[in-house]
Write a protein that holds these residues in place. Structure first.
Motif, mmCIF file in Angstrom:
data_model
loop_
_atom_site.group_PDB
_atom_site.id
_atom_site.type_symbol
_atom_site.label_atom_id
_atom_site.label_comp_id
_atom_site.label_asym_id
_atom_site.label_seq_id
_atom_site.Cartn_x
_atom_site.Cartn_y
_atom_site.Cartn_z
ATOM 1 N N PRO A 102 7.252 2.346 59.190
ATOM 2 C CA PRO A 102 6.211 1.650 58.784
ATOM 3 C C PRO A 102 5.091 2.465 57.736
ATOM 4 O O PRO A 102 5.339 3.616 57.367
ATOM 5 C CB PRO A 102 5.277 1.696 60.160
ATOM 6 C CG PRO A 102 5.857 2.964 60.782
ATOM 7 C CD PRO A 102 7.231 3.102 60.301
ATOM 8 N N ILE A 103 4.128 1.621 57.393
ATOM 9 C CA ILE A 103 3.092 2.078 56.166
ATOM 10 C C ILE A 103 2.475 3.167 56.671
ATOM 11 O O ILE A 103 1.789 3.141 57.759
ATOM 12 C CB ILE A 103 2.196 1.053 55.967
ATOM 13 C CG1 ILE A 103 3.046 -0.030 54.904
ATOM 14 C CG2 ILE A 103 1.088 1.489 55.026
ATOM 15 C CD1 ILE A 103 2.262 -1.258 54.557
ATOM 16 N N TYR A 104 2.114 4.320 56.252
ATOM 17 C CA TYR A 104 1.554 5.425 56.738
ATOM 18 C C TYR A 104 0.526 6.178 56.039
ATOM 19 O O TYR A 104 -0.134 7.073 56.210
ATOM 20 C CB TYR A 104 2.499 6.543 57.301
ATOM 21 C CG TYR A 104 3.404 7.329 56.318
ATOM 22 C CD1 TYR A 104 2.989 8.334 55.897
ATOM 23 C CD2 TYR A 104 4.560 6.726 55.993
ATOM 24 C CE1 TYR A 104 3.833 9.009 54.662
ATOM 25 C CE2 TYR A 104 5.308 7.235 54.856
ATOM 26 C CZ TYR A 104 4.883 8.254 54.420
ATOM 27 O OH TYR A 104 5.709 8.982 53.477
ATOM 28 N N LEU A 105 0.413 5.688 54.492
ATOM 29 C CA LEU A 105 -0.565 6.065 53.611
ATOM 30 C C LEU A 105 -1.529 5.351 53.729
ATOM 31 O O LEU A 105 -1.546 3.986 53.286
ATOM 32 C CB LEU A 105 0.468 6.419 52.290
ATOM 33 C CG LEU A 105 1.335 7.469 52.186
ATOM 34 C CD1 LEU A 105 1.944 7.387 51.073
ATOM 35 C CD2 LEU A 105 0.597 8.886 52.443
ATOM 36 N N PRO A 106 -2.900 5.772 53.499
ATOM 37 C CA PRO A 106 -4.089 5.067 53.278
ATOM 38 C C PRO A 106 -4.179 4.480 52.049
ATOM 39 O O PRO A 106 -3.634 5.062 50.996
ATOM 40 C CB PRO A 106 -5.211 6.008 53.485
ATOM 41 C CG PRO A 106 -4.578 7.165 53.430
ATOM 42 C CD PRO A 106 -3.043 7.239 53.699
ATOM 43 N N LEU A 107 -5.032 3.309 51.747
ATOM 44 C CA LEU A 107 -5.076 2.652 50.514
ATOM 45 C C LEU A 107 -5.484 3.582 49.591
ATOM 46 O O LEU A 107 -5.384 3.365 48.223
ATOM 47 C CB LEU A 107 -5.726 1.406 50.429
ATOM 48 C CG LEU A 107 -4.970 0.240 50.998
ATOM 49 C CD1 LEU A 107 -5.981 -0.982 51.407
ATOM 50 C CD2 LEU A 107 -3.758 -0.282 50.033
ATOM 51 N N LYS A 108 -6.615 4.319 49.812
ATOM 52 C CA LYS A 108 -7.279 5.330 48.761
ATOM 53 C C LYS A 108 -6.304 6.355 48.295
ATOM 54 O O LYS A 108 -6.744 6.719 47.069
ATOM 55 C CB LYS A 108 -8.355 6.154 49.701
ATOM 56 C CG LYS A 108 -7.862 7.038 50.646
ATOM 57 C CD LYS A 108 -9.144 7.751 51.394
ATOM 58 C CE LYS A 108 -8.597 8.810 52.259
ATOM 59 N NZ LYS A 108 -9.792 9.489 53.117
ATOM 60 N N VAL A 109 -5.053 6.436 48.570
ATOM 61 C CA VAL A 109 -4.280 7.410 47.965
ATOM 62 C C VAL A 109 -3.714 6.844 46.753
ATOM 63 O O VAL A 109 -3.649 7.350 45.750
ATOM 64 C CB VAL A 109 -3.150 7.536 48.812
ATOM 65 C CG1 VAL A 109 -1.870 8.500 48.082
ATOM 66 C CG2 VAL A 109 -3.227 8.297 50.007
ATOM 67 N N PHE A 110 -3.956 5.345 46.739
ATOM 68 C CA PHE A 110 -3.365 4.572 45.566
ATOM 69 C C PHE A 110 -4.536 4.162 44.564
ATOM 70 O O PHE A 110 -4.139 3.418 43.831
ATOM 71 C CB PHE A 110 -2.238 3.488 45.844
ATOM 72 C CG PHE A 110 -1.406 3.834 46.859
ATOM 73 C CD1 PHE A 110 -0.199 4.399 46.337
ATOM 74 C CD2 PHE A 110 -1.323 3.706 48.236
ATOM 75 C CE1 PHE A 110 0.892 4.755 47.180
ATOM 76 C CE2 PHE A 110 -0.280 4.147 48.904
ATOM 77 C CZ PHE A 110 0.958 4.629 48.485
ATOM 78 N N ASP A 111 -5.647 4.480 44.978
ATOM 79 C CA ASP A 111 -6.974 4.082 44.331
ATOM 80 C C ASP A 111 -6.898 4.420 42.891
ATOM 81 O O ASP A 111 -6.550 5.591 42.798
ATOM 82 C CB ASP A 111 -7.925 4.198 45.218
ATOM 83 C CG ASP A 111 -9.239 3.292 44.585
ATOM 84 O OD1 ASP A 111 -9.229 2.350 43.970
ATOM 85 O OD2 ASP A 111 -10.485 3.963 44.743
ATOM 86 N N ASN A 112 -7.099 3.583 41.931
ATOM 87 C CA ASN A 112 -7.489 4.014 40.699
ATOM 88 C C ASN A 112 -8.622 3.320 39.818
ATOM 89 O O ASN A 112 -8.624 2.088 39.910
ATOM 90 C CB ASN A 112 -6.209 3.798 39.866
ATOM 91 C CG ASN A 112 -6.276 4.169 38.270
ATOM 92 O OD1 ASN A 112 -7.353 4.466 37.772
ATOM 93 N ND2 ASN A 112 -5.069 4.256 37.721
ATOM 94 N N ASP A 113 -9.630 4.308 39.592
ATOM 95 C CA ASP A 113 -10.996 3.826 39.100
ATOM 96 C C ASP A 113 -11.049 3.639 37.384
ATOM 97 O O ASP A 113 -12.129 3.829 36.992
ATOM 98 C CB ASP A 113 -12.018 4.159 39.905
ATOM 99 C CG ASP A 113 -12.059 6.030 39.489
ATOM 100 O OD1 ASP A 113 -11.448 6.268 38.935
ATOM 101 O OD2 ASP A 113 -12.935 6.208 40.195
ATOM 102 N N GLU A 114 -9.875 4.000 36.972
ATOM 103 C CA GLU A 114 -9.891 4.131 35.527
ATOM 104 C C GLU A 114 -10.634 2.884 34.690
ATOM 105 O O GLU A 114 -11.211 3.028 33.656
ATOM 106 C CB GLU A 114 -8.432 4.601 34.799
ATOM 107 C CG GLU A 114 -8.149 6.074 34.990
ATOM 108 C CD GLU A 114 -6.944 6.210 34.363
ATOM 109 O OE1 GLU A 114 -6.498 5.809 33.393
ATOM 110 O OE2 GLU A 114 -6.017 7.409 35.134
ATOM 111 N N PHE A 115 -10.213 1.943 35.250
ATOM 112 C CA PHE A 115 -10.261 0.506 34.596
ATOM 113 C C PHE A 115 -11.673 -0.150 35.391
ATOM 114 O O PHE A 115 -11.961 -1.352 35.036
ATOM 115 C CB PHE A 115 -9.247 -0.340 34.544
ATOM 116 C CG PHE A 115 -8.004 0.263 33.794
ATOM 117 C CD1 PHE A 115 -7.935 0.015 32.440
ATOM 118 C CD2 PHE A 115 -6.948 0.754 34.335
ATOM 119 C CE1 PHE A 115 -7.081 0.839 32.005
ATOM 120 C CE2 PHE A 115 -5.882 1.267 33.836
ATOM 121 C CZ PHE A 115 -6.028 1.442 32.509
ATOM 122 N N ASP A 116 -12.470 0.574 36.186
ATOM 123 C CA ASP A 116 -13.729 -0.061 36.721
ATOM 124 C C ASP A 116 -14.599 -0.389 35.825
ATOM 125 O O ASP A 116 -15.065 0.425 34.706
ATOM 126 C CB ASP A 116 -14.116 0.842 38.025
ATOM 127 C CG ASP A 116 -13.201 0.638 38.901
ATOM 128 O OD1 ASP A 116 -12.098 0.054 39.192
ATOM 129 O OD2 ASP A 116 -13.485 1.260 40.008
#
Length: 206
Positions: A102-116
């Protein structure tokens, strides 16, 4: 030739005219819906005026729905939230498409704000209206459990269903890199007494 006669109720007739302005009650500032546009304020010949481009993008962005965009890529939003590991209810390998685990990593691990296009502080500042000392909430979407009580007690419960919900963003914590949000009801972000939540929910009492 006849002389033009102005109706006696001319002012009331003007008030009755249809307007493109959204007259629905909302706790969000008008400027919080305006997209950031990298265009000069002075119009260059052959280029759309800045106001026109801002309005076009605003209408375009309103047509986007994050749940639909994810679903079009085969992503189930309810499965984005890690849950407690339950070895007794693991699906057979032949029924799983990609992985048994099952999914066990939180979304923030994949967060990328370079293009915000804006920093968190800029997003929050959109709640400030000219001439007002109160900061209003900023509209947003958040992946939240539909059951508020169980969601607070155990956000990784297998029984919870997560959906993208309209929220008002109240505040941002730089240390934890987290936003404080409150569910909105048709554009209204109110407390238990039915009053608009201002300044991140901080009152004179605390």
């Amino acid at each position: 030739v006849t002389k033009f006669k102005m109706p006696a109720s001319f002012t009331s007739l003007l008030d009755m005219q249809a307007s493109t302005e959204d007259l629905a009650e909302s706790d969000f500032p008008v400027q919080s819906f305006k997209p950031k546009v990298q265009l000069p304020f002075e119009r260059i010949p052959g280029q759309n005026p800045r106001k026109v481009e801002v309005e076009r993008r605003r209408r375009l962005y309103l047509t986007f729905d994050i749940a639909e965009l994810l679903a079009s890529k085969g992503i189930d939003s309810n499965e984005l939230m890690p849950r407690h590991y339950d070895p007794d209810n693991m699906p057979p390998i032949e029924e799983t498409k990609d992985s048994v685990f099952p999914i066990y990593l939180p979304l923030k691990v994949f967060d990328n704000d370079e293009f915000d296009c804006r920093t968190p502080e800029e997003w929050i500042s959109l709640g400030l209206e000219p001439g007002s000392s109160d900061r209003k909430p900023v509209p947003g979407k958040a992946l939240l459990p539909t059951d508020d009580v169980l969601g607070h007690e155990d956000p990784k419960s297998q029984e919870l269903i997560y959906k993208w919900i309209d929220v008002g963003v109240l505040d941002y914590d730089k240390e934890t890199d987290l936003y404080l949000v409150h569910k909105s009801d048709k554009g209204l972000v109110r407390d238990e007494e039915g009053k608009p939540i201002l300044n991140g929910g901080v009152t004179p009492e605390g």
